[in-house]
Motif scaffolding. Sequence first.
Motif, mmCIF file in Angstrom:
data_model
loop_
_atom_site.group_PDB
_atom_site.id
_atom_site.type_symbol
_atom_site.label_atom_id
_atom_site.label_comp_id
_atom_site.label_asym_id
_atom_site.label_seq_id
_atom_site.Cartn_x
_atom_site.Cartn_y
_atom_site.Cartn_z
ATOM 1 N N GLN A 145 35.549 38.660 43.655
ATOM 2 C CA GLN A 145 35.645 39.070 45.051
ATOM 3 C C GLN A 145 35.617 37.817 45.939
ATOM 4 N N ASP A 146 36.228 37.918 47.121
ATOM 5 C CA ASP A 146 36.262 36.787 48.048
ATOM 6 C C ASP A 146 35.092 36.848 49.026
ATOM 7 N N TYR A 147 34.490 35.668 49.283
ATOM 8 C CA TYR A 147 33.389 35.541 50.239
ATOM 9 C C TYR A 147 33.572 34.246 51.019
ATOM 10 N N ASN A 148 33.112 34.248 52.256
ATOM 11 C CA ASN A 148 33.141 33.042 53.087
ATOM 12 C C ASN A 148 31.796 32.336 52.963
ATOM 13 N N PHE A 195 31.875 29.394 42.904
ATOM 14 C CA PHE A 195 33.056 29.746 43.691
ATOM 15 C C PHE A 195 34.217 28.802 43.407
ATOM 16 N N ASP A 198 37.237 30.643 48.039
ATOM 17 C CA ASP A 198 36.451 31.798 48.485
ATOM 18 C C ASP A 198 36.194 32.800 47.363
ATOM 19 N N LEU A 199 36.822 32.565 46.196
ATOM 20 C CA LEU A 199 36.711 33.512 45.085
ATOM 21 C C LEU A 199 35.437 33.262 44.277
#
Length: 364
Positions: A145-148, A195, A198-199
């Motif tokens: 999942q992508d996160y900042n 990471f 962003d992944l």
Amino acid sequence: MKKIINLIKENEEIKQIISLFKANENIYLKNTNEDNALLALLSIFFNHNQTIFVATPNLYKAQILYDKLSRVLDKDEISFFPQDEFLTSELLVSSIEFKLERINTIIKILSKKKKIVIVNLFGLLKPQLPAEKWKKSKINFSINQDYNLDEIKNKLIEYGYKNEYTVEKIGDFAIRGGIVDIYPVNSEKPYRLDFFGDLLENIKVFDIDSQRSIESVDNFSLFPINEFFYNDSELNSLKELIKNKISKTDFSEETLEIIKDDIIKLENREELDRLSRYISITNNKHYKITDLVSNPKIFFLDYNRIIQQNEIIIDEIREWYMQTSDYPKMNFDILYDFNEIEQIKGVRVDYLDYVQNRNFKHVF
């Protein structure tokens, strides 16, 4: 223990008590002792589908009761909500262990699995954030999942986590390039997030001492490490409320300095256990620990002593008011009124016969 309870529940009075409890009636048990009262509590618990709060007069009694019931109940059937007494919290010697215990109890209550929650009177009356805010605070991390990363860092700080060079204890987090280490309040071990941009590619549990990874997991979740948490927008709204209060109240210079210091600490998210008194200013409704469940029930153990303890707490707060200049003009609700708790249905237990001073329909 459950075999014993199954035998006891055949007793006619116990049957009546269980039936009345399910019918949302108030019950008064007099001239009994703690062991008999706890047998009644357990009989109700095993024949009821909802969390029951058990109130004690003070923290000492709550600790003893929690230890006693922990020996006969499964781990997921009992929780502890130990609130430092008023003077202790004001002197900034609150127990971090108690705070972590309270937060994990809140998380467990929100899971909606029924349990017995042991809480001292001060914890029962103390203002809390609403259940909905706690529910929305949960952050889920899952691989692929992508996160900042900047958003993660800001959110962790908002939740009370400390940005450290190395994660060494609950509440720490560390960011090194694309590696994020976090030790959540609701976890027995810390997590290492790897990471690629962003992944989120990998999540691993790691050992605090060796700092080496132990195993990989697909996901985990975390909650705030403070009971009083807020985002920047909510902070600005609170500061505006404080500003308006100052403009309408003739505070002394001493109090204005205290409030100024409070604002600085709120901005830096410091001493939030003490500053949780501002919770009552931010909410129009009074939220208590019991409001985390629908239709809460309370089992008051040593009811007369609880009433006496409430008077002692009021005296302590009154004395604090007298010693703090005009600071109380901020109209903090340090604690909510005991009468609010009295409206909650349940069982009142007295070890002597105080029934002549009580107005209860169902007396045993």
